[in-house]
Design a protein around this motif. Structure first.
Motif, PDB file in Angstrom:
ATOM      1  N   ASN A 157       0.807  -1.209   0.000  1.00 17.77           N
ATOM      2  CA  ASN A 157       0.000   0.000   0.000  1.00 17.77           C
ATOM      3  C   ASN A 157       0.846   1.267   0.000  1.00 17.77           C
ATOM      4  OD1 ASN A 157      -2.615   0.337  -0.282  1.00 17.77           O
ATOM      5  ND2 ASN A 157      -3.180  -0.027   1.842  1.00 17.77           N
ATOM      6  N   LEU A 158       1.926   1.196   0.781  1.00 16.49           N
ATOM      7  CA  LEU A 158       2.798   2.363   0.869  1.00 16.49           C
ATOM      8  C   LEU A 158       3.514   2.603  -0.448  1.00 16.49           C
ATOM      9  CD1 LEU A 158       4.455   1.895   4.333  1.00 16.49           C
ATOM     10  CD2 LEU A 158       2.819   3.616   3.620  1.00 16.49           C
ATOM     11  N   LYS A 178       2.669   1.605  -3.426  1.00 19.02           N
ATOM     12  CA  LYS A 178       1.802   1.950  -4.536  1.00 19.02           C
ATOM     13  C   LYS A 178       1.157   3.317  -4.377  1.00 19.02           C
ATOM     14  CE  LYS A 178      -0.534  -1.875  -4.627  1.00 19.02           C
ATOM     15  NZ  LYS A 178      -1.495  -2.941  -4.959  1.00 19.02           N
ATOM     16  N   LYS A 179       0.914   3.724  -3.159  1.00 17.95           N
ATOM     17  CA  LYS A 179       0.075   4.896  -2.977  1.00 17.95           C
ATOM     18  C   LYS A 179       0.795   6.103  -2.398  1.00 17.95           C
ATOM     19  CE  LYS A 179      -3.542   2.228  -3.804  1.00 17.95           C
ATOM     20  NZ  LYS A 179      -4.507   2.349  -4.859  1.00 17.95           N
ATOM     21  N   VAL A 180       1.942   5.904  -1.845  1.00 16.66           N
ATOM     22  CA  VAL A 180       2.635   7.014  -1.213  1.00 16.66           C
ATOM     23  C   VAL A 180       4.040   7.079  -1.795  1.00 16.66           C
ATOM     24  CG1 VAL A 180       3.329   8.025   0.983  1.00 16.66           C
ATOM     25  CG2 VAL A 180       1.353   6.529   0.898  1.00 16.66           C
ATOM     26  N   PHE A 223       7.343   6.875  -1.272  1.00 20.58           N
ATOM     27  CA  PHE A 223       7.925   6.276  -0.089  1.00 20.58           C
ATOM     28  C   PHE A 223       9.173   5.523  -0.505  1.00 20.58           C
ATOM     29  CE2 PHE A 223       8.200   2.846   2.997  1.00 20.58           C
ATOM     30  CZ  PHE A 223       7.972   3.515   4.186  1.00 20.58           C
ATOM     31  N   HIS A 272       9.091 -10.240  -7.259  1.00 20.32           N
ATOM     32  CA  HIS A 272       8.909 -10.891  -8.552  1.00 20.32           C
ATOM     33  C   HIS A 272       8.705 -12.388  -8.428  1.00 20.32           C
ATOM     34  CE1 HIS A 272       9.658  -7.485 -11.230  1.00 20.32           C
ATOM     35  NE2 HIS A 272      10.402  -7.042 -10.242  1.00 20.32           N
ATOM     36  N   PHE A 273       9.383 -12.989  -7.471  1.00 19.17           N
ATOM     37  CA  PHE A 273       9.232 -14.433  -7.285  1.00 19.17           C
ATOM     38  C   PHE A 273       8.782 -14.698  -5.866  1.00 19.17           C
ATOM     39  CE2 PHE A 273      12.558 -13.926 -10.486  1.00 19.17           C
ATOM     40  CZ  PHE A 273      12.007 -14.667 -11.526  1.00 19.17           C
ATOM     41  N   ASP A 317       7.894 -17.273  -4.481  1.00 18.03           N
ATOM     42  CA  ASP A 317       8.329 -18.547  -3.880  1.00 18.03           C
ATOM     43  C   ASP A 317       9.525 -18.365  -2.967  1.00 18.03           C
ATOM     44  OD1 ASP A 317       7.808 -18.340  -6.684  1.00 18.03           O
ATOM     45  OD2 ASP A 317       7.526 -20.510  -6.662  1.00 18.03           O
ATOM     46  N   ILE A 318      10.197 -17.241  -3.132  1.00 18.22           N
ATOM     47  CA  ILE A 318      11.427 -17.072  -2.365  1.00 18.22           C
ATOM     48  C   ILE A 318      11.163 -17.205  -0.875  1.00 18.22           C
ATOM     49  CG2 ILE A 318      13.107 -15.318  -1.667  1.00 18.22           C
ATOM     50  CD1 ILE A 318      13.422 -14.612  -4.557  1.00 18.22           C
ATOM     51  N   ILE A 368      11.173 -20.890  -0.172  1.00 22.09           N
ATOM     52  CA  ILE A 368      12.519 -21.428  -0.362  1.00 22.09           C
ATOM     53  C   ILE A 368      13.411 -20.969   0.789  1.00 22.09           C
ATOM     54  CG2 ILE A 368      14.562 -21.334  -1.844  1.00 22.09           C
ATOM     55  CD1 ILE A 368      12.612 -20.935  -4.200  1.00 22.09           C
ATOM     56  N   ASP A 412      11.805   0.472  -9.692  1.00 22.84           N
ATOM     57  CA  ASP A 412      10.691   1.027 -10.449  1.00 22.84           C
ATOM     58  C   ASP A 412       9.589   0.008 -10.712  1.00 22.84           C
ATOM     59  OD1 ASP A 412      11.882   3.417 -10.430  1.00 22.84           O
ATOM     60  OD2 ASP A 412      12.725   3.290 -12.453  1.00 22.84           O
ATOM     61  N   ALA A 421       6.161  -0.664  -7.619  1.00 21.80           N
ATOM     62  CA  ALA A 421       4.828  -0.073  -7.566  1.00 21.80           C
ATOM     63  C   ALA A 421       3.884  -0.754  -8.541  1.00 21.80           C
ATOM     64  CB  ALA A 421       4.908   1.422  -7.865  1.00 21.80           C
ATOM     65  N   GLU A 422       4.447  -1.370  -9.570  1.00 17.48           N
ATOM     66  CA  GLU A 422       3.585  -1.998 -10.561  1.00 17.48           C
ATOM     67  C   GLU A 422       3.311  -3.465 -10.258  1.00 17.48           C
ATOM     68  OE1 GLU A 422       5.499  -1.124 -14.328  1.00 17.48           O
ATOM     69  OE2 GLU A 422       5.769   0.910 -13.571  1.00 17.48           O
ATOM     70  N   TYR A 478       2.540  -0.013 -18.919  1.00 20.37           N
ATOM     71  CA  TYR A 478       2.557  -1.046 -17.894  1.00 20.37           C
ATOM     72  C   TYR A 478       2.822  -2.371 -18.557  1.00 20.37           C
ATOM     73  CZ  TYR A 478       0.908   1.868 -14.116  1.00 20.37           C
ATOM     74  OH  TYR A 478       0.813   2.811 -13.149  1.00 20.37           O
ATOM     75  N   ARG A 485       3.463 -15.163 -16.702  1.00 17.71           N
ATOM     76  CA  ARG A 485       4.253 -15.517 -15.549  1.00 17.71           C
ATOM     77  C   ARG A 485       3.431 -15.531 -14.280  1.00 17.71           C
ATOM     78  NH1 ARG A 485       8.540 -11.650 -14.048  1.00 17.71           N
ATOM     79  NH2 ARG A 485       7.707 -11.961 -11.993  1.00 17.71           N
ATOM     80  N   LYS A 519      -0.114   9.308 -10.181  1.00 16.73           N
ATOM     81  CA  LYS A 519       1.034   8.624  -9.590  1.00 16.73           C
ATOM     82  C   LYS A 519       2.338   9.094 -10.221  1.00 16.73           C
ATOM     83  CE  LYS A 519      -1.130   4.371  -8.098  1.00 16.73           C
ATOM     84  NZ  LYS A 519      -1.237   2.941  -8.346  1.00 16.73           N
ATOM     85  N   ILE A 546       5.490   8.326  -7.702  1.00 18.63           N
ATOM     86  CA  ILE A 546       5.410   6.939  -7.246  1.00 18.63           C
ATOM     87  C   ILE A 546       5.840   6.009  -8.375  1.00 18.63           C
ATOM     88  CG2 ILE A 546       3.839   5.145  -6.446  1.00 18.63           C
ATOM     89  CD1 ILE A 546       2.218   7.428  -5.142  1.00 18.63           C
ATOM     90  N   THR A 547       5.471   6.326  -9.588  1.00 18.72           N
ATOM     91  CA  THR A 547       5.989   5.565 -10.721  1.00 18.72           C
ATOM     92  C   THR A 547       6.674   6.531 -11.673  1.00 18.72           C
ATOM     93  OG1 THR A 547       3.847   5.756 -11.769  1.00 18.72           O
ATOM     94  CG2 THR A 547       4.310   3.703 -10.665  1.00 18.72           C
ATOM     95  N   ILE A 561      -3.960  10.115  -2.232  1.00 16.74           N
ATOM     96  CA  ILE A 561      -4.330   9.036  -3.133  1.00 16.74           C
ATOM     97  C   ILE A 561      -4.995   7.941  -2.330  1.00 16.74           C
ATOM     98  CG2 ILE A 561      -3.463   7.284  -4.678  1.00 16.74           C
ATOM     99  CD1 ILE A 561      -1.357   9.209  -5.591  1.00 16.74           C
ATOM    100  N   GLU A 562      -4.282   7.425  -1.388  1.00 14.28           N
ATOM    101  CA  GLU A 562      -4.886   6.429  -0.516  1.00 14.28           C
ATOM    102  C   GLU A 562      -4.748   6.988   0.889  1.00 14.28           C
ATOM    103  OE1 GLU A 562      -5.801   3.165  -1.463  1.00 14.28           O
ATOM    104  OE2 GLU A 562      -5.461   1.902   0.286  1.00 14.28           O
ATOM    105  N   ALA A 603      -2.826   5.293   4.118  1.00 17.33           N
ATOM    106  CA  ALA A 603      -1.942   4.213   3.712  1.00 17.33           C
ATOM    107  C   ALA A 603      -0.785   4.217   4.694  1.00 17.33           C
ATOM    108  CB  ALA A 603      -1.430   4.450   2.295  1.00 17.33           C
TER     109      ALA A 603
END
Lengths: 264, 619
Positions: A96-97, A99-101, A103, A170-171, A173-174, A177, A258, A261-262, B13, B19, B74, B79-80, B97-98, B101
């Motif tokens: 949340n942080l 993506k939205k702030v 930070f 990204h993974f 499973d880490i 593991i 980078d 956030a996505e 994006y 994956r 954003k 943020i991005t 935004i949120e 948060a």
């Protein structure tokens, strides 16, 4: 990267607040509160002591009193393993942080490491209690090294934590593991046995390759074994390597920053 | 100077769809780790978007869901990062935004305020200083020491909002967060925004509330599927947006209708007598039944110009065109149409038999047209029944609720039916015209009173007045600083007819015609002042450089211009004269000129020399 690294200094206030919050929130609502940081390792030691004194007794004379010996390795290990476990999930938990702030994401794994360091410090009285109980005063000169060893462990852990946190985004499973790797790592590190035991000597090179061996040995030499702190060369070398690990971890983190956030 | 500037910003994006379930293990096993780290699909959330927000202004971003609004925010917040292009923001940013948060549920509101404030870039001391204000703003004095997990969602949001707003940023980014509290809290938030504006702070507002954009923003942009469709004056942007929403509604309704018809056509036909007819004819169930001896082959809804349409303005004409085919000639047939709203209430129903049309003969292909001159329904979605049956009710082909259309209007009235109406008043009763949102304008169409209208309303007003036998006079101008010359001119104009409508140039068109330093008075104020004159019956603000369009819309009986205009230089003359109207040039008094007045003020001292920003004074 260096700019971002310098920016971390600016965020020290934030890091301090978050670490304090972690600690407060952790025991909020429990009756014993911070006392748990003390009780948890004590109980763990009690279990290990029971097993290795009564069920699978370790007959090495040098390791007596055994509970104190094990405390020297288990407490730093707990700091290390809990840090990595928490840090690896920290970015996802703090999604949340991110993506939205606006930070600085690296704060999150570092807070995990530092919060666990605080738990480690809060657990140190266990060692003090054991020292008093067994009348085994460590040597004053060696104690000077203690903060240095902690610093090396801190840098080393922080580097790994940053890398793991970034990769776990990204993974996923880490995290699983990691739990298994840490279990294995614990047993190949001379924590519940002695690194100079003759069984260990066959694999000496292998043990020397394990960075945590040297940290565990250092803590044991400072707090448990008699004689001067002879392992300092290893610690200095590990310290230099740790800086490398930290920079590598930070570099990886910065590279992937980078995407957080996505993807989170 | 700009506070925010986006230039040619594209944000792509990456979708790692393949994956999604891939793991490190499988990535390693298949040696596909590198391939998997590459995106399978890219999705441009923003595509070459440029806009710049001047310092101190309020900028609205509107658009449908998924149009890239939040992405833009954003990017501005940092943020991005943009994939290509640059984002430049000057000054401390706070992003609403949120809200909340980063609040930790276990610890108290007080501690969370501190940590949240630090996250947003304040120092501990700054928070200490603002703490009481924050708590008071959030209305949480009694609960600030309780853990945040005990808060209701409203309390949580209020606290988040209070902290974020007290960061006292130079640039405030707001993403649809005004729905955080009750009416009173919303007002407080709006007041806070207004205070920000007064202090010359910049606000970037992403919202679905179009009225908020119209009321609050100096400029707006409409993003559509990642692209900037239009930016500029908020009212025009909102208008353009609404028009597009209607169009896409139209498409959607067309699909819905086509699907319903296709589904019924494909359904197996059950035998005689249309046994699949519902037992209760007044039950609103979609379907089609009947013997098909006469078959309805096509139904379309047409707008006033005869084009097929699915969206109609309230009050506009609508025709239902039914194409039917009699497989064998018959003398017993009734065509019927009825309208249902979404609740299944029959709004209106009729048929040829009820309207005393005795069937004589129907053979082959025919076209039946049912025309409503004025679709006086409130806003909503409606469905249509179309049927052909025997006089005794035996169905040939009954299409129940297969055709969907929408009625739109900016009025907010309720019910089903909107009778043509107006208000009139006698005695000491005064209203002030509400100009806040266009949606309220239908309620204030004037009868004998005075109002500021938009073009269609002014046209409707003129038409009504003409229908009542009154002569409508029109004149236009800037009327920047009203002086006695204006008043006398307008009085004379009024005397040439029964109703005087004054067209006022919008701020934008004044700037084009007279340069950037004009107008001194913003359009709404000019319109308001004019509308308060006894000789003026209605005021309409027009945005074109010439009044031709508005004159064409109003079709005045008399067009008045100052005598300083040459007869054939008068724009709209042909339009008026073509209808038999006349153009009158009224003598202008010497010694009164706004331009000279402005110069005199400028020379008389400093303080007035700032060009007017044209900002809407209502906010």
């Amino acid at each position: 990267m260096l700019g971002n690294l310098l920016r971390l200094v600016r965020y020290r206030g934030l890091i301090v607040s978050l670490v304090a919050r972690e600690l407060k929130a952790r025991y909020r609502g429990s009756v014993l509160g911070f006392f748990w940081s003390f009780i948890n390792p004590l109980l763990l030691l009690a279990i290990y002591s029971f097993i290795f004194l009564k069920i699978l007794p370790n007959r090495e004379e040098a390791l007596k009193p055994f509970p104190l010996f094990m405390a020297c390795g288990i407490l730093p290990w707990t700091w290390f393993s809990a840090s990595l476990t928490e840090a690896s999930g920290s970015l996802i938990a703090g999604g949340n942080l991110i993506k939205k702030v606006l930070f600085p994401a690296e704060v999150l794994p570092l807070v995990s490491v530092l919060a666990n360091m605080m738990h480690f410090l809060l657990a140190l009285p266990v060692v003090v209690v054991l020292i008093v109980v067994f009348h085994r005063m460590p040597e004053g000169v060696g104690l000077v090294w203690f903060p240095g060893v902690m610093l090396v462990q801190l840098i080393f852990t922080a580097g790994l934590a940053l890398a793991l946190a970034a990769l776990t985004v990204h993974f996923r499973d880490i995290r699983d593991i990691l739990a298994n790797v840490l279990m294995l790592w614990f047993f190949v590190t001379p924590i519940i046995y002695w690194y100079q035991q003759k069984e260990v000597q066959y694999y000496k090179e292998f043990f020397d390759l394990n960075p945590f061996s040297h940290l565990a040995i250092a803590y044991q030499e400072i707090l448990f074994f008699e004689g001067p702190f002879g392992h300092w060369k290893w610690i200095v070398a590990l310290g230099v390597a740790s800086i490398g690990v930290f920079l590598a971890g930070y570099w990886l983190f910065d590279r992937l920053r980078d995407s957080f956030a996505e993807v989170v | 100077m700009h506070a925010i500037e986006l230039s040619h910003v594209t944000k792509i994006y990456q979708r790692y769809s393949g994956r999604q379930f891939a793991t490190l293990k499988s990535a390693l096993l298949q040696r596909s780790i590198l391939r998997d780290l590459r995106p399978d699909e890219v999705f441009p959330a923003l595509n070459d978007v440029s806009f710049s927000v001047p310092k101190g202004s309020t900028y609205g971003v509107i658009g449908r869901n998924g149009s890239g609004k939040s992405t833009a925010l954003k990017l501005v917040a940092g943020i991005t990062k943009p994939t290509t292009g640059t984002v430049d923001v000057k000054g401390r940013i706070s992003a609403l935004i949120e809200l909340g948060a980063g609040f930790h549920p276990e610890i108290s509101g007080r501690e969370n305020v501190f940590i949240n404030g630090i996250m947003l870039g304040l120092t501990r001391r700054e928070i200490q200083r603002r703490f009481d204000e924050i708590v008071e703003f959030a209305e949480l004095q009694d609960f600030i020491n309780a853990p945040v997990k005990t808060y209701s969602s409203g309390m949580y949001m209020r606290l988040g909002f209070a902290v974020a707003i007290h960061v006292d940023p130079e640039v405030l980014l707001v993403d649809e967060v005004l729905a955080v509290g009750d009416e009173a809290f919303t007002h407080k938030c709006l007041d806070k925004f207004a205070e920000f504006r007064r202090k010359g702070r910049t606000i970037l507002l992403v919202t679905h509330s179009l009225s908020l954009v119209e009321r609050f923003c100096d400029d707006a942009i409409w993003l559509d599927r990642g692209q900037a469709r239009i930016h500029g004056d908020p009212r025009r942007v909102v208008d353009a947006y609404l028009t597009a929403v209607e169009e896409s509604d139209e498409q959607q309704l067309a699909t819905v209708t086509a699907r319903a018809v296709a589904a019924e056509a494909a359904a197996p036909r059950s035998g005689e007598e249309g046994s699949d007819a519902p037992a209760d004819m007044f039950q609103a169930v979609e379907g089609r039944w009947g013997s098909r001896e006469v078959e309805i082959t096509e139904v379309s809804m047409l707008d006033g110009t005869g084009r097929p349409s699915f969206v109609f303005h309230s009050g506009a004409p609508m025709s239902v065109q039914i194409k039917a085919r009699a497989h064998s000639p018959t003398d017993d047939f009734v065509f019927g149409v009825s309208l249902f709203n979404t609740e299944g209430v029959c709004c209106y129903g009729t048929n040829t038999f009820l309207e005393d049309m005795e069937p004589q003969r129907l053979a082959g292909d025919v076209k039946v047209m049912f025309t409503v001159e004025s679709l006086d329904l409130v806003e909503g979605t409606y469905k249509l029944d179309v049927a052909v049956h025997k006089r005794d009710g035996y169905p040939y082909d009954y299409h129940r609720l297969l055709y969907t259309f929408r009625v739109t209007t900016r009025a907010r009235d309720i019910g089903i039916y909107r009778p043509r109406h107006h208000w009139s008043f006698e005695g000491p009763i005064v209203f002030r015209t509400r100009k806040s949102t266009k949606s309220e304008e239908n309620a204030r169409l004037p009868a004998g009173g005075v109002a500021v209208l938009d073009a269609p309303e002014a046209a409707a007003y003129a038409e009504r007045e003409r229908a009542s036998g009154r002569r409508v006079v029109f004149t236009n101008g800037v009327f920047d600083l009203l002086h006695p010359g204006h008043v006398r001119y307008l009085q004379q104009a009024r005397e040439l007819g029964d109703r005087l409508i004054v067209g006022v140039n919008s701020d934008r068109s004044v700037r084009i015609n007279k340069g950037a330093t004009r107008p001194i008075t913003p359009e709404y104020e000019r319109a308001e002042i004019l509308s308060s004159l006894a000789c003026v019956d209605a005021v309409v603000v027009f945005d074109d450089e010439t009044p031709l369009a508005i004159i064409t819309a109003i079709q005045p009986d008399v067009l008045v211009k100052g005598a300083d205009w040459a007869e054939d230089a008068i724009v709209g003359r042909e339009v008026v004269e073509e209808r038999g109207g006349r153009v009158v040039r009224v003598p202008v008094e010497d010694g009164h000129s706004t331009t000279r007045l402005v110069e005199r003020i400028r020379q008389s001292g400093p303080g007035v020399d700032r060009p007017n920003s044209g900002r809407d004074p209502r906010a």
